[in-house]
Write an enzyme that holds these catalytic residues in place. Structure first.
Site: not given
Ligand code: NDP
Ligand code: GDR
Length: 330
Positions: A128, A130, A152
Site C-alpha cells: 500500500s 500507506e 496499518y
Molecule cells: P476490503 O476492506 O474491501 O476487503 C478486505 C478483505 O479482507 C475482505 O474480504 C475481508 O473479509 C478480508 N478480511 C479482513 N480480515 C480478515 C480476517 N481476519 N480473516 C480473513 N479475511 C479477512 O479491502 P480492499 O479490497 O479495498 O483491499 C484489498 C487489499 O489491498 C487489502 O489488503 C488492503 O489493505 C490493500 N490495499 C487496498 C487499497 C485500496 O485503496 N483499496 C490500496 C492499497 C492496498 P470479510 O468480508 O469477511 O470482512
Molecule cells: P486511506 O483511505 O486512509 O487513504 O486508506 P480513507 O478513505 O479512509 O482516507 C483518505 C483520507 O481522507 C481523510 N478523511 C477521512 N477518511 C475517512 N475514512 N473518513 C472521514 O470522515 C474522513 N475525513 C477526512 C483521511 O484522514 C485520509 O487522509 C485507504 C485504504 O484502502 C487502505 O487499505 C489502503 O492501503 C490505502 O487507502 C492506500
C-alpha cells in the site's frame, strides 16, 4: 491449461473485481473466506453474489497456521493473491493489535504454507501507498523509503518485507504491488470516497442533511479498483518477480473530491459538509502521489478511468442504489 488462482479477501472490493477479471481470462477461481461469512452469505457475499456459482470457497482463518496449511494441502494453485487484511487505517489506531495480527501473521502463514507445500505457486502481496506515509519523495516510486504513519502502514511494511524475504531466501515467485488508493461503487462505506458519494445520494434523496468529515486537506492519488486488479494479474505473469507502484500520477484533496461529488447532483458541497474532529487521525498521511512509470513500461499497464469518471460512476451508482431501495423511479 486452465490456471487455478486462490484469492484471500475475495469478499472485499478488490477481491470481487479480481475474481471477475480472472474468470473472464478463463481461470478457475478459489477464495478463502471466514467461516462466519459462509454462514451468513446474504450479508457477507454481496460483492460476489453474481459469481458465486463460478467460484469455489474455502473456510479458513488467517489467524491460524493449521487452517492455512490445510487449505494448501487440498488443491494445487498456480497463483495466490493475498488481499485479505484489516484495511481501514482509522480502525488500526483503535485496535493496532488485531490489525498487526491479521496483516502480519496472516501474511507470514500464507508464505510459510506456500513454501512448504507449493513453492511454485506465484504469490501477490497487497502492499500500500500507506507504507510511504510521511513521504520522502514526490512522487513516490518503488525506491522511495518507507515511513508508515499508522499501525496499518507498519503492518503493510512488515508484509512487504516478509514477501521480499521469502523471494530472496527461498527463490519463491513472491512480489508486492504498491497500490495507491483505488475506489469504485463497491468500496466500503467507511472509506472517505464512498462515505462522500453515499451521503451525497442520501442528501439528494432528502434522507440526510449533512456530511461530517475530518481532514479535508489530505491529498490522495485516487484510481478505480477495476483498473488496479488488472495490474495485480499482470505482475504475476512476468518472467521475474518484482515490486511495482500502481497509481494514476494525479493527486487531489478530499475537499476537491467533495466538491465534484456534490456537483454531480447539482449541489454546493459547502452547504452540507461539516468538520468533525472525531474523524481526524492521530498521525495523518498528508500527500500521496505515485509514479507508475515502471508498471507502465514493464507491464504495459494504463488506467482507463479518470478522476472525474471515477466520481461520476460512484455517485451515479449510489443514487441508483438508493432509488432502487426506496422503490423510486431512477
Ligand atoms: P476490503 O476492506 O474491501 O476487503 C478486505 C478483505 O479482507 C475482505 O474480504 C475481508 O473479509 C478480508 N478480511 C479482513 N480480515 C480478515 C480476517 N481476519 N480473516 C480473513 N479475511 C479477512 O479491502 P480492499 O479490497 O479495498 O483491499 C484489498 C487489499 O489491498 C487489502 O489488503 C488492503 O489493505 C490493500 N490495499 C487496498 C487499497 C485500496 O485503496 N483499496 C490500496 C492499497 C492496498 P470479510 O468480508 O469477511 O470482512
Ligand atoms: P486511506 O483511505 O486512509 O487513504 O486508506 P480513507 O478513505 O479512509 O482516507 C483518505 C483520507 O481522507 C481523510 N478523511 C477521512 N477518511 C475517512 N475514512 N473518513 C472521514 O470522515 C474522513 N475525513 C477526512 C483521511 O484522514 C485520509 O487522509 C485507504 C485504504 O484502502 C487502505 O487499505 C489502503 O492501503 C490505502 O487507502 C492506500
Amino acid at each position: 491449461m486452465t490456471k487455478r488462482a486462490l484469492i484471500t479477501g475475495i469478499t472485499g472490493q478488490d477481491g470481487s473485481y479480481l475474481t471477475e477479471h480472472l474468470l473472464s481470462l478463463g481461470y478457475e477461481v478459489h477464495g478463502l473466506v471466514r467461516r462466519v461469512a459462509l454462514e451468513d452469505p446474504t450479508r457477507r457475499f454481496t460483492r460476489i453474489e453474481q459469481v458465486l456459482d463460478r467460484v469455489t470457497l474455502h473456510a479458513a482463518s488467517l489467524e491460524s497456521y493449521p487452517s492455512i496449511f490445510h487449505l494448501f494441502s487440498k488443491h494445487e494453485y498456480d497463483e495466490c493473491y493475498h488481499l485479505a487484511a484489516q484495511s481501514f487505517v482509522a480502525e488500526s489506531f483503535l485496535d493496532g493489535f488485531s490489525t498487526m495480527n491479521v496483516n502480519i501473521n496472516g501474511t507470514h502463514y500464507m508464505l510459510a504454507a506456500i513454501r512448504e507445500l507449493q513453492p511454485r505457486c506465484r504469490f501477490y502481496f497487497a502492499g500500500s501507498s500507506e507504507m510511504f506515509g510521511k513521504v520522502r519523495d514526490v512522487p513516490q516510486r518503488e525506491e522511495t523509503p518507507f515511513h508508515p504513519r499508522s499501525p496499518y502502514g507498519i503492518s503493510k511494511v512488515a508484509g512487504f518485507e516478509l514477501t521480499r524475504n521469502y523471494r530472496e531466501a527461498y527463490g519463491m515467485f513472491a512480489l508486492s504491488g504498491l497500490l495507491f488508493n483505488h475506489e469504485g461503487p463497491r468500496r466500503g462505506f467507511e472509506f472517505v470516497t464512498r462515505k462522500i458519494t453515499s451521503t451525497v445520494a442520501r442528501i439528494k434523496a432528502g434522507q440526510a442533511d449533512e456530511l461530517r468529515l475530518g481532514n479535508l486537506e489530505a491529498r490522495r492519488d485516487w484510481g478505480h479498483a477495476k483498473d488496479y486488479v488488472r495490474a495485480m494479474h499482470l505482475m504475476l505473469q512476468q518472467d521475474e518477480p518484482d515490486d511495482y507502484v500502481v497509481a494514476t500520477g494525479e493527486t487531489h484533496t478530499v475537499r476537491e473530491f467533495c466538491q465534484r461529488a456534490f456537483a454531480e447532483v447539482g449541489l454546493d458541497w459547502q452547504q452540507y459538509v461539516k468538520i468533525d474532529e472525531q474523524f481526524y487521525r492521530p498521525a495523518e498521511v498528508d500527500l500521496l502521489v505515485g509514479d507508475p512509470s515502471k508498471a507502465r513500461e514493464r507491464l504495459g499497464w494504463e488506467p482507463e478511468y479518470s478522476f472525474e469518471e471515477l466520481i461520476r460512476e460512484m455517485v451515479r451508482e449510489d443514487v441508483r442504489a438508493l432509488a432502487g431501495a426506496t422503490g423510486a423511479r431512477a
